[in-house]
Motif scaffolding. Structure first.
Motif, PDB file in Angstrom:
ATOM      1  N   CYS A 126       0.812  -1.228   0.000  1.00 56.57           N
ATOM      2  CA  CYS A 126       0.000   0.000   0.000  1.00 56.57           C
ATOM      3  C   CYS A 126       0.841   1.272   0.000  1.00 56.57           C
ATOM      4  O   CYS A 126       0.410   2.305  -0.537  1.00 56.57           O
ATOM      5  CB  CYS A 126      -0.924   0.016   1.217  1.00 56.57           C
ATOM      6  SG  CYS A 126      -2.169  -1.289   1.215  1.00 56.57           S
ATOM      7  N   PHE A 127       2.024   1.197   0.597  1.00 51.60           N
ATOM      8  CA  PHE A 127       2.875   2.387   0.739  1.00 51.60           C
ATOM      9  C   PHE A 127       3.141   3.116  -0.581  1.00 51.60           C
ATOM     10  O   PHE A 127       3.000   4.352  -0.639  1.00 51.60           O
ATOM     11  CB  PHE A 127       4.195   2.002   1.416  1.00 51.60           C
ATOM     12  CG  PHE A 127       5.228   3.095   1.367  1.00 51.60           C
ATOM     13  CD1 PHE A 127       5.131   4.203   2.199  1.00 51.60           C
ATOM     14  CD2 PHE A 127       6.291   3.019   0.478  1.00 51.60           C
ATOM     15  CE1 PHE A 127       6.076   5.222   2.141  1.00 51.60           C
ATOM     16  CE2 PHE A 127       7.235   4.023   0.412  1.00 51.60           C
ATOM     17  CZ  PHE A 127       7.133   5.124   1.247  1.00 51.60           C
ATOM     18  N   PRO A 128       3.535   2.421  -1.667  1.00 52.14           N
ATOM     19  CA  PRO A 128       3.826   3.148  -2.914  1.00 52.14           C
ATOM     20  C   PRO A 128       2.637   3.950  -3.439  1.00 52.14           C
ATOM     21  O   PRO A 128       2.819   5.041  -4.003  1.00 52.14           O
ATOM     22  CB  PRO A 128       4.205   2.028  -3.892  1.00 52.14           C
ATOM     23  CG  PRO A 128       4.678   0.911  -3.032  1.00 52.14           C
ATOM     24  CD  PRO A 128       3.811   0.984  -1.814  1.00 52.14           C
ATOM     25  N   VAL A 129       1.427   3.418  -3.268  1.00 47.28           N
ATOM     26  CA  VAL A 129       0.228   4.122  -3.741  1.00 47.28           C
ATOM     27  C   VAL A 129       0.038   5.419  -2.964  1.00 47.28           C
ATOM     28  O   VAL A 129      -0.214   6.483  -3.550  1.00 47.28           O
ATOM     29  CB  VAL A 129      -1.021   3.222  -3.591  1.00 47.28           C
ATOM     30  CG1 VAL A 129      -2.280   3.966  -4.037  1.00 47.28           C
ATOM     31  CG2 VAL A 129      -0.857   1.935  -4.377  1.00 47.28           C
ATOM     32  N   ILE A 130       0.153   5.333  -1.633  1.00 46.63           N
ATOM     33  CA  ILE A 130      -0.005   6.513  -0.782  1.00 46.63           C
ATOM     34  C   ILE A 130       1.087   7.535  -1.097  1.00 46.63           C
ATOM     35  O   ILE A 130       0.815   8.726  -1.301  1.00 46.63           O
ATOM     36  CB  ILE A 130       0.063   6.135   0.713  1.00 46.63           C
ATOM     37  CG1 ILE A 130      -0.980   5.065   1.069  1.00 46.63           C
ATOM     38  CG2 ILE A 130      -0.113   7.376   1.584  1.00 46.63           C
ATOM     39  CD1 ILE A 130      -2.384   5.546   1.120  1.00 46.63           C
ATOM     40  N   PHE A 131       2.336   7.071  -1.139  1.00 45.51           N
ATOM     41  CA  PHE A 131       3.482   7.957  -1.371  1.00 45.51           C
ATOM     42  C   PHE A 131       3.342   8.699  -2.697  1.00 45.51           C
ATOM     43  O   PHE A 131       3.505   9.929  -2.759  1.00 45.51           O
ATOM     44  CB  PHE A 131       4.778   7.140  -1.367  1.00 45.51           C
ATOM     45  CG  PHE A 131       5.999   7.927  -1.761  1.00 45.51           C
ATOM     46  CD1 PHE A 131       6.707   8.649  -0.810  1.00 45.51           C
ATOM     47  CD2 PHE A 131       6.435   7.966  -3.082  1.00 45.51           C
ATOM     48  CE1 PHE A 131       7.833   9.380  -1.165  1.00 45.51           C
ATOM     49  CE2 PHE A 131       7.557   8.695  -3.448  1.00 45.51           C
ATOM     50  CZ  PHE A 131       8.255   9.409  -2.484  1.00 45.51           C
ATOM     51  N   THR A 132       3.028   7.975  -3.758  1.00 47.32           N
ATOM     52  CA  THR A 132       2.934   8.577  -5.088  1.00 47.32           C
ATOM     53  C   THR A 132       1.799   9.598  -5.157  1.00 47.32           C
ATOM     54  O   THR A 132       1.966  10.691  -5.719  1.00 47.32           O
ATOM     55  CB  THR A 132       2.715   7.486  -6.154  1.00 47.32           C
ATOM     56  OG1 THR A 132       3.802   6.547  -6.099  1.00 47.32           O
ATOM     57  CG2 THR A 132       2.655   8.086  -7.540  1.00 47.32           C
ATOM     58  N   ASN A 133       0.644   9.245  -4.590  1.00 47.91           N
ATOM     59  CA  ASN A 133      -0.486  10.175  -4.609  1.00 47.91           C
ATOM     60  C   ASN A 133      -0.183  11.470  -3.864  1.00 47.91           C
ATOM     61  O   ASN A 133      -0.487  12.564  -4.347  1.00 47.91           O
ATOM     62  CB  ASN A 133      -1.729   9.508  -3.998  1.00 47.91           C
ATOM     63  CG  ASN A 133      -2.539   8.755  -5.029  1.00 47.91           C
ATOM     64  OD1 ASN A 133      -1.989   8.085  -5.897  1.00 47.91           O
ATOM     65  ND2 ASN A 133      -3.852   8.850  -4.939  1.00 47.91           N
ATOM     66  N   ILE A 134       0.412  11.334  -2.685  1.00 46.91           N
ATOM     67  CA  ILE A 134       0.680  12.527  -1.867  1.00 46.91           C
ATOM     68  C   ILE A 134       1.748  13.405  -2.503  1.00 46.91           C
ATOM     69  O   ILE A 134       1.589  14.634  -2.576  1.00 46.91           O
ATOM     70  CB  ILE A 134       1.107  12.132  -0.439  1.00 46.91           C
ATOM     71  CG1 ILE A 134       0.027  11.290   0.233  1.00 46.91           C
ATOM     72  CG2 ILE A 134       1.397  13.386   0.395  1.00 46.91           C
ATOM     73  CD1 ILE A 134      -1.350  11.894   0.217  1.00 46.91           C
ATOM     74  N   SER A 135       2.842  12.817  -2.955  1.00 51.86           N
ATOM     75  CA  SER A 135       3.904  13.610  -3.586  1.00 51.86           C
ATOM     76  C   SER A 135       3.384  14.292  -4.855  1.00 51.86           C
ATOM     77  O   SER A 135       3.733  15.445  -5.145  1.00 51.86           O
ATOM     78  CB  SER A 135       5.114  12.728  -3.919  1.00 51.86           C
ATOM     79  OG  SER A 135       4.768  11.666  -4.780  1.00 51.86           O
ATOM     80  N   THR A 136       2.519  13.605  -5.601  1.00 53.30           N
ATOM     81  CA  THR A 136       1.905  14.203  -6.795  1.00 53.30           C
ATOM     82  C   THR A 136       0.994  15.356  -6.407  1.00 53.30           C
ATOM     83  O   THR A 136       0.981  16.407  -7.065  1.00 53.30           O
ATOM     84  CB  THR A 136       1.087  13.150  -7.571  1.00 53.30           C
ATOM     85  OG1 THR A 136       1.943  12.087  -7.967  1.00 53.30           O
ATOM     86  CG2 THR A 136       0.444  13.758  -8.803  1.00 53.30           C
ATOM     87  N   GLY A 137       0.235  15.181  -5.320  1.00 53.92           N
ATOM     88  CA  GLY A 137      -0.647  16.244  -4.841  1.00 53.92           C
ATOM     89  C   GLY A 137       0.118  17.499  -4.451  1.00 53.92           C
ATOM     90  O   GLY A 137      -0.299  18.620  -4.762  1.00 53.92           O
ATOM     91  N   ILE A 138       1.246  17.311  -3.787  1.00 52.62           N
ATOM     92  CA  ILE A 138       2.087  18.453  -3.396  1.00 52.62           C
ATOM     93  C   ILE A 138       2.630  19.167  -4.631  1.00 52.62           C
ATOM     94  O   ILE A 138       2.612  20.396  -4.727  1.00 52.62           O
ATOM     95  CB  ILE A 138       3.260  17.989  -2.507  1.00 52.62           C
ATOM     96  CG1 ILE A 138       2.740  17.469  -1.169  1.00 52.62           C
ATOM     97  CG2 ILE A 138       4.256  19.130  -2.282  1.00 52.62           C
ATOM     98  CD1 ILE A 138       2.079  18.499  -0.297  1.00 52.62           C
ATOM     99  N   LYS A 139       3.098  18.398  -5.591  1.00 54.72           N
ATOM    100  CA  LYS A 139       3.661  18.995  -6.816  1.00 54.72           C
ATOM    101  C   LYS A 139       2.608  19.727  -7.635  1.00 54.72           C
ATOM    102  O   LYS A 139       2.938  20.678  -8.357  1.00 54.72           O
ATOM    103  CB  LYS A 139       4.307  17.895  -7.678  1.00 54.72           C
ATOM    104  CG  LYS A 139       5.563  17.301  -7.068  1.00 54.72           C
ATOM    105  CD  LYS A 139       6.079  16.164  -7.926  1.00 54.72           C
ATOM    106  CE  LYS A 139       7.298  15.501  -7.312  1.00 54.72           C
ATOM    107  NZ  LYS A 139       7.782  14.356  -8.107  1.00 54.72           N
ATOM    108  N   ASN A 140       1.352  19.278  -7.546  1.00 53.76           N
ATOM    109  CA  ASN A 140       0.278  19.895  -8.322  1.00 53.76           C
ATOM    110  C   ASN A 140      -0.431  21.029  -7.585  1.00 53.76           C
ATOM    111  O   ASN A 140      -1.488  21.495  -8.027  1.00 53.76           O
ATOM    112  CB  ASN A 140      -0.752  18.835  -8.726  1.00 53.76           C
ATOM    113  CG  ASN A 140      -0.208  17.876  -9.770  1.00 53.76           C
ATOM    114  OD1 ASN A 140       0.757  18.184 -10.470  1.00 53.76           O
ATOM    115  ND2 ASN A 140      -0.812  16.713  -9.877  1.00 53.76           N
ATOM    116  N   THR A 141       0.122  21.444  -6.462  1.00 49.72           N
ATOM    117  CA  THR A 141      -0.456  22.568  -5.721  1.00 49.72           C
ATOM    118  C   THR A 141      -0.486  23.814  -6.612  1.00 49.72           C
ATOM    119  O   THR A 141       0.474  24.101  -7.326  1.00 49.72           O
ATOM    120  CB  THR A 141       0.361  22.863  -4.453  1.00 49.72           C
ATOM    121  OG1 THR A 141       0.372  21.700  -3.610  1.00 49.72           O
ATOM    122  CG2 THR A 141      -0.234  24.017  -3.665  1.00 49.72           C
ATOM    123  N   ASP A 142      -1.583  24.520  -6.542  1.00 49.94           N
ATOM    124  CA  ASP A 142      -1.768  25.719  -7.375  1.00 49.94           C
ATOM    125  C   ASP A 142      -0.642  26.728  -7.122  1.00 49.94           C
ATOM    126  O   ASP A 142      -0.496  27.246  -6.009  1.00 49.94           O
ATOM    127  CB  ASP A 142      -3.128  26.357  -7.051  1.00 49.94           C
ATOM    128  CG  ASP A 142      -3.527  27.406  -8.077  1.00 49.94           C
ATOM    129  OD1 ASP A 142      -2.629  27.996  -8.710  1.00 49.94           O
ATOM    130  OD2 ASP A 142      -4.740  27.639  -8.226  1.00 49.94           O
TER     131      ASP A 142
END
Length: 244
Positions: A126-142
């Motif tokens: 499960c860790f890779p899914v959580i890690f990838t989603n969160i890091s992507t969310g941070i990078k896509n911050t407005d």
């Protein structure tokens, strides 16, 4: 009302297909009928030990999800903010994601006690899914919102709380919903190989060993139901709309 009726019709359709295929094969050992499977399921539900097994497997799965969320959100947030750290951690995440679950389970059996193997396996899957989603969310911050923060000298915790936290909330929900099913699969597979005393996976192994496919189907149905309950509970508690 129409939605419920539609679900009932769909369920009835696939149960009919299952029954027809079972009649064609005409070998319970290959494909038990829905009625035979339902009888085995009822037989499990009237046994008190079944609930100990369900509680134990649920505990392992839930703990695996919680640990993956803690490590995934924390590291995903930090790496999303720092490209250098992301470049260091991401290769490890890619290796974990690409490693077959069986390899992870076997290594875990060597390293850990049988009761901890499913938790560890669920965590790593499960860790890779959580890690990838969160890091992507941070990078896509407005970026415009970040510029506003700079203009008004909003820094540190206030910036994290006001901008980054709200930015990654949809990514957190999406990641957790995705990991619920993965966690149940990983936990059950790990239990089959590590065979802790009270576990669904151990009973799946026994059903296979004693050639009782109806029990194998019954336990599998319980896994699917529990996974669905987890997901629906999460969606209801956090009012998450999966269609968005």
């Amino acid at each position: 009302m129409k939605t419920n009726l539609k679900k009932i019709i769909i369920l009835a359709f696939w149960l009919t297909i299952w029954e027809i295929v079972s009649l064609i094969i005409n070998r319970e050992i290959y494909l038990p009928s829905p009625i035979c499977t339902f009888k085995s399921l009822i037989g499990l539900l009237v046994e008190s030990e079944t609930y100990l097994i369900l509680i134990a497997s649920t505990y392992r799965t839930l703990l695996g999800i919680i640990l993956s969320c803690i490590f995934g959100i924390l590291l995903g947030f930090i790496c999303g903010m720092n490209k250098f750290l992301y470049d260091i951690i991401n290769p490890v995440v890619l290796v974990i994601r690409s490693t077959p679950i069986v390899s992870i389970i076997i290594l875990a059996i060597i390293w850990l006690k049988s009761t901890y193997v499913p938790i560890f396996s669920s965590l790593l899957m499960c860790f890779p899914v959580i890690f990838t989603n969160i890091s992507t969310g941070i990078k896509n911050t407005d970026k415009k919102l970040l510029e506003v923060c700079n203009i008004y000298n909003i820094t540190g915790f206030n910036k994290i709380k006001s901008i980054y936290f709200h930015s990654i909330i949809p990514y957190i929900h999406s990641a957790i919903i995705s990991t619920i099913g993965i966690a149940w699969k990983a936990t059950s597979a790990a239990e089959v190989l590590s065979m802790p005393k009270y576990s669904i996976g151990t009973n799946l192994f026994y059903a296979k060993a004693y050639l009782e496919p109806q029990l194998l189907f019954a336990w599998t149905i319980l896994i699917v139901v529990l996974s669905s309950i987890f997901e629906k509970t999460y969606v209801k508690v956090f009012k998450y709309d999966k269609t968005k």
